[in-house]
Write an enzyme that holds these catalytic residues in place. Structure first.
Site, PDB file in Angstrom:
ATOM      1  N   LYS A 171      -6.672  -5.295 -17.539  1.00 10.04           N
ATOM      2  CA  LYS A 171      -5.912  -6.479 -17.140  1.00 10.04           C
ATOM      3  C   LYS A 171      -6.645  -7.134 -15.984  1.00 10.04           C
ATOM      4  CE  LYS A 171      -2.753  -7.530 -14.269  1.00 10.04           C
ATOM      5  NZ  LYS A 171      -3.226  -8.908 -13.971  1.00 10.04           N
ATOM      6  N   GLU A 246      -9.902   1.611  -6.021  1.00 12.75           N
ATOM      7  CA  GLU A 246     -10.852   0.895  -5.149  1.00 12.75           C
ATOM      8  C   GLU A 246     -10.031  -0.156  -4.410  1.00 12.75           C
ATOM      9  OE1 GLU A 246     -13.907   1.652  -4.748  1.00 12.75           O
ATOM     10  OE2 GLU A 246     -14.483   2.758  -6.540  1.00 12.75           O
ATOM     11  N   CYS A 280     -14.764  -7.021  -0.612  1.00  8.31           N
ATOM     12  CA  CYS A 280     -14.121  -5.887   0.052  1.00  8.31           C
ATOM     13  C   CYS A 280     -15.070  -5.162   1.003  1.00  8.31           C
ATOM     14  CB  CYS A 280     -13.558  -4.941  -0.989  1.00  8.31           C
ATOM     15  SG  CYS A 280     -14.753  -4.587  -2.263  1.00  8.31           S
ATOM     16  N   GLU A 380      -6.645  -6.819   6.739  1.00  7.96           N
ATOM     17  CA  GLU A 380      -7.645  -7.459   5.892  1.00  7.96           C
ATOM     18  C   GLU A 380      -7.364  -8.963   5.822  1.00  7.96           C
ATOM     19  OE1 GLU A 380      -7.634  -6.095   1.825  1.00  7.96           O
ATOM     20  OE2 GLU A 380      -9.815  -6.083   1.776  1.00  7.96           O
TER      21      GLU A 380
HETATM   22  P1  NAD Z   1      -3.938  -7.531  -5.665  1.00 11.51           P
HETATM   23  O1  NAD Z   1      -3.724  -6.086  -5.345  1.00 11.51           O
HETATM   24  O2  NAD Z   1      -2.893  -8.486  -5.296  1.00 11.51           O
HETATM   25  O3  NAD Z   1      -4.193  -7.742  -7.204  1.00 11.51           O
HETATM   26  C1  NAD Z   1      -5.173  -7.004  -7.904  1.00 11.51           C
HETATM   27  C2  NAD Z   1      -4.746  -6.895  -9.346  1.00 11.51           C
HETATM   28  O4  NAD Z   1      -3.529  -6.157  -9.390  1.00 11.51           O
HETATM   29  C3  NAD Z   1      -4.476  -8.220 -10.068  1.00 11.51           C
HETATM   30  O5  NAD Z   1      -4.963  -8.117 -11.403  1.00 11.51           O
HETATM   31  C4  NAD Z   1      -2.954  -8.307 -10.063  1.00 11.51           C
HETATM   32  O6  NAD Z   1      -2.432  -9.032 -11.163  1.00 11.51           O
HETATM   33  C5  NAD Z   1      -2.568  -6.856 -10.195  1.00 11.51           C
HETATM   34  N1  NAD Z   1      -1.236  -6.523  -9.675  1.00 11.51           N
HETATM   35  C6  NAD Z   1      -0.501  -7.183  -8.747  1.00 11.51           C
HETATM   36  N2  NAD Z   1       0.666  -6.550  -8.553  1.00 11.51           N
HETATM   37  C7  NAD Z   1       0.676  -5.472  -9.365  1.00 11.51           C
HETATM   38  C8  NAD Z   1       1.595  -4.411  -9.598  1.00 11.51           C
HETATM   39  N3  NAD Z   1       2.761  -4.331  -8.957  1.00 11.51           N
HETATM   40  N4  NAD Z   1       1.259  -3.449 -10.479  1.00 11.51           N
HETATM   41  C9  NAD Z   1       0.071  -3.495 -11.130  1.00 11.51           C
HETATM   42  N5  NAD Z   1      -0.828  -4.480 -10.956  1.00 11.51           N
HETATM   43  C10 NAD Z   1      -0.537  -5.442 -10.071  1.00 11.51           C
HETATM   44  O7  NAD Z   1      -5.351  -7.878  -5.003  1.00 11.51           O
HETATM   45  P2  NAD Z   1      -6.102  -9.258  -5.050  1.00 11.51           P
HETATM   46  O8  NAD Z   1      -5.458 -10.148  -4.045  1.00 11.51           O
HETATM   47  O9  NAD Z   1      -6.242  -9.734  -6.455  1.00 11.51           O
HETATM   48  O10 NAD Z   1      -7.576  -8.817  -4.577  1.00 11.51           O
HETATM   49  C11 NAD Z   1      -7.924  -8.681  -3.266  1.00 11.51           C
HETATM   50  C12 NAD Z   1      -7.847  -7.220  -2.854  1.00 11.51           C
HETATM   51  O11 NAD Z   1      -8.707  -6.429  -3.686  1.00 11.51           O
HETATM   52  C13 NAD Z   1      -8.348  -6.994  -1.453  1.00 11.51           C
HETATM   53  O12 NAD Z   1      -7.487  -6.083  -0.821  1.00 11.51           O
HETATM   54  C14 NAD Z   1      -9.714  -6.376  -1.658  1.00 11.51           C
HETATM   55  O13 NAD Z   1     -10.190  -5.596  -0.596  1.00 11.51           O
HETATM   56  C15 NAD Z   1      -9.519  -5.579  -2.886  1.00 11.51           C
HETATM   57  N6  NAD Z   1     -10.810  -5.298  -3.539  1.00 11.51           N
HETATM   58  C16 NAD Z   1     -11.315  -4.043  -3.445  1.00 11.51           C
HETATM   59  C17 NAD Z   1     -12.547  -3.744  -4.032  1.00 11.51           C
HETATM   60  C18 NAD Z   1     -13.138  -2.362  -3.941  1.00 11.51           C
HETATM   61  O14 NAD Z   1     -14.091  -2.089  -4.651  1.00 11.51           O
HETATM   62  N7  NAD Z   1     -12.610  -1.478  -3.112  1.00 11.51           N
HETATM   63  C19 NAD Z   1     -13.225  -4.736  -4.739  1.00 11.51           C
HETATM   64  C20 NAD Z   1     -12.669  -6.006  -4.814  1.00 11.51           C
HETATM   65  C21 NAD Z   1     -11.446  -6.271  -4.212  1.00 11.51           C
END
Ligand code: NAD
Length: 492
Positions: A171, A246, A280, A380
């Site tokens: 997803k 991650e 990230c 963050e």
């Molecule tokens: P997010 O956690 O809001 O969303 C990530 C994904 O999770 C999206 O596909 C979203 O639709 C889904 N999601 C949202 N709520 C959910 C739920 N309750 N259950 C299951 N899935 C759900 O994060 P974001 O705003 O899309 O991305 C930014 C974040 O991602 C930052 O915190 C960043 O640090 C992190 N990130 C980490 C890495 C890594 O490798 N550690 C890489 C890229 C981004």
């Protein structure tokens, strides 16, 4: 058609739709019909039924499909770069020179990794038995990806999973689904059997959460925020799924007094502004020795002021917008609150220049004089914001670097060997660079310490995460009563 299920592009059946917006211009790129829970069921069922045959085909055959796939992406590189830029607003220079080539490099790596299963030697670890190791695939993987690098995240999630013989339901972030769908279709064009890779574009809180909880999913792999990551852990406990997380980061960038200061200044600008700070591993906390602090701040501020913002096709642009107005408001809110307790030395506002008025742009922002426990230092931002903190002693520098719940990445800038070694040993992060910040390679792992999660992406480590190790033990003597039975009942 924005669902890829069992080898076919289908329409989502939830009845609701979402506009994919180019955040540089506010133009609607495509309107996506979102997935329903019934679509998710179809995708999991397709992945389940594809698993037995896919897990049994020879690794060399899997590698062959991936090799063909890499050449397809290479041939279509410009199209992938353009679509990636249109859904994220990234400069084409970034998608052409980083996102797409990085993805192809990853595909080539996992085509090779598929053929390198490793384990301990078969041997008699007890004189009466021969033991051997089997490395087996896990089953159906449910993956969730964020919006910051949609194409590369699809690659990091899908490639190790299928190279190791699993099937997958991905997803992507619903606001940036387009290149993940193209990725899945191109895999199919390369000969991947139907059902091995499925992409479901749906809302996180419903479809995403249901995927993480699904009883027929054997492993979940999630990249996103630490807050949602915690809910994934809970959901996965339903059937004790294997979990790979991650999560967020707040990378320190430590500049010692002996560092090449100009190199550190260039590194801080590139390392904090990569992908408009939506990375990230991006440098977010520059921890700088007091003796070079003022010069560092002045030079970084001047370079931030010189950066050019622009729409994807603008060849002059250094940075694009934030991925959405929602993300820009989040960044602006944190900077506005920081203004009340610290000093903004560069940026700190949304530009109104001609050509940028419809985009979610925000100027590169430098913050100083913030207390180590303030929001802008601890939380963050995930945007174009760098905070600078001074230090006096090496102990203090290491303490500040580790003074965070996160532990994804860090860098140390020094020409002193002992300092560099100490920093690489004592900074708690999944990656510590010396005299650089951000480069990644397919052969080396990416993953966090502390609340940045656990599990590795890329590299042989990630391939191993998507397999499970089985011990097989053969009794050699054919006796009815084994000697060890004496520990259970008396031998008569
Ligand atoms: P997010 O956690 O809001 O969303 C990530 C994904 O999770 C999206 O596909 C979203 O639709 C889904 N999601 C949202 N709520 C959910 C739920 N309750 N259950 C299951 N899935 C759900 O994060 P974001 O705003 O899309 O991305 C930014 C974040 O991602 C930052 O915190 C960043 O640090 C992190 N990130 C980490 C890495 C890594 O490798 N550690 C890489 C890229 C981004």
């Amino acid at each position: 058609m924005h669902q890829f299920i069992n080898g076919k592009l289908l329409s989502g059946t939830s009845g609701s739709s979402l506009d994919v917006i180019n955040p540089a211009t506010s133009e609607v790129v495509e309107t996506v019909g979102l997935a329903s829970l019934a679509d998710l069921e179809s995708a999991v069922a397709a992945a389940r039924s594809a698993f037995p045959s896919w897990s049994r085909i020879a690794p060399g055959e899997r590698a062959g499909i991936l090799q063909k796939f890499a050449r397809i992406i290479e041939d279509r590189a410009e199209e992938f770069a353009r679509v990636e830029s249109s859904q994220t607003g990234k400069p084409l220079r970034l998608t052409r020179e980083f996102d797409v080539p990085g993805t192809i490099n990853n595909i080539d790596f996992f085509a090779g990794a598929a053929r390198h299963l490793e384990g301990k030697a078969t041997a008699e670890y007890s004189p009466q038995h021969t033991s051997s190791i089997r490395r087996e695939s896990i089953g159906v993987v449910g993956s969730i990806a964020p919006w910051n690098y949609p194409l590369q995240m699809a690659a990091w999630k899908i490639l190790p999973a299928i190279a190791a013989g699993n099937t997958i339901v991905l997803k992507p972030a619903e606001i940036t689904p387009l290149t993940s769908l193209m990725f899945a279709q191109a895999l199919s064009d390369a000969g991947l059997p139907d059902g091995v890779v499925n992409v479901v574009v749906g809302d996180g809180a419903t479809v995403g959460a249901a995927l993480m909880r699904h009883p027929d999913v054997d492993m979940v792999s999630f990249t996103g925020s630490t807050a949602v990551g915690r809910t994934v852990l809970e959901a996965a406990s339903v059937n004790s799924k294997r979990v790979h997380l991650e999560l967020g980061g707040k990378a320190p960038f430590v500049v010692f007094d002996d560092a090449n200061l100009d190199a550190a200044v260039h590194g801080a600008v590139a390392g904090s502004m990569i992908n408009t700070g939506q990375d990230c591993t991006a440098a977010t906390r520059a921890i700088v020795h007091r003796s070079v602090y003022a010069e560092f701040v002045a030079k970084v501020a001047a370079r931030f002021d010189g950066l050019v913002l622009g729409i994807p096709g603008d060849t002059n642009a250094d940075l694009g917008p934030l991925v959405s107005f929602k993300q820009r408001d989040h960044v602006a809110g944190m900077v506005d609150r920081a203004r009340t307790y610290s000093k903004v030395m560069a940026g700190g506002y949304a530009p109104t220049d001609e050509g940028l008025e419809n985009g979610a742009f925000y100027r590169p922002t430098l913050v100083v004089d913030a207390a180590p426990d303030s929001e802008i230092v601890r939380d963050e931002v995930f945007g174009p914001v760098l905070v600078v903190l001074p230090f006096e002693t090496d102990d203090e520098a290491i303490h500040l670097a580790n003074d965070t719940v996160y532990g994804l990445a860090a860098s140390a800038w020094t020409n002193n060997l002992q300092r560099a070694l100490r920093a690489t040993r004592e900074i708690q992060a999944g990656c510590v660079w010396v005299n650089d910040h951000v480069p990644i390679v397919s052969e080396m792992p990416h993953g966090g310490f502390k609340q940045s999660g656990f599990g590795k992406d890329m590299s042989a480590y990630s391939f191993e995460e998507y397999t499970q190790v089985k011990h097989v033990m053969f009794e050699l003597e054919g006796v009815t009563r084994k000697d060890w039975h004496r520990t259970i009942f008396k031998l008569r």
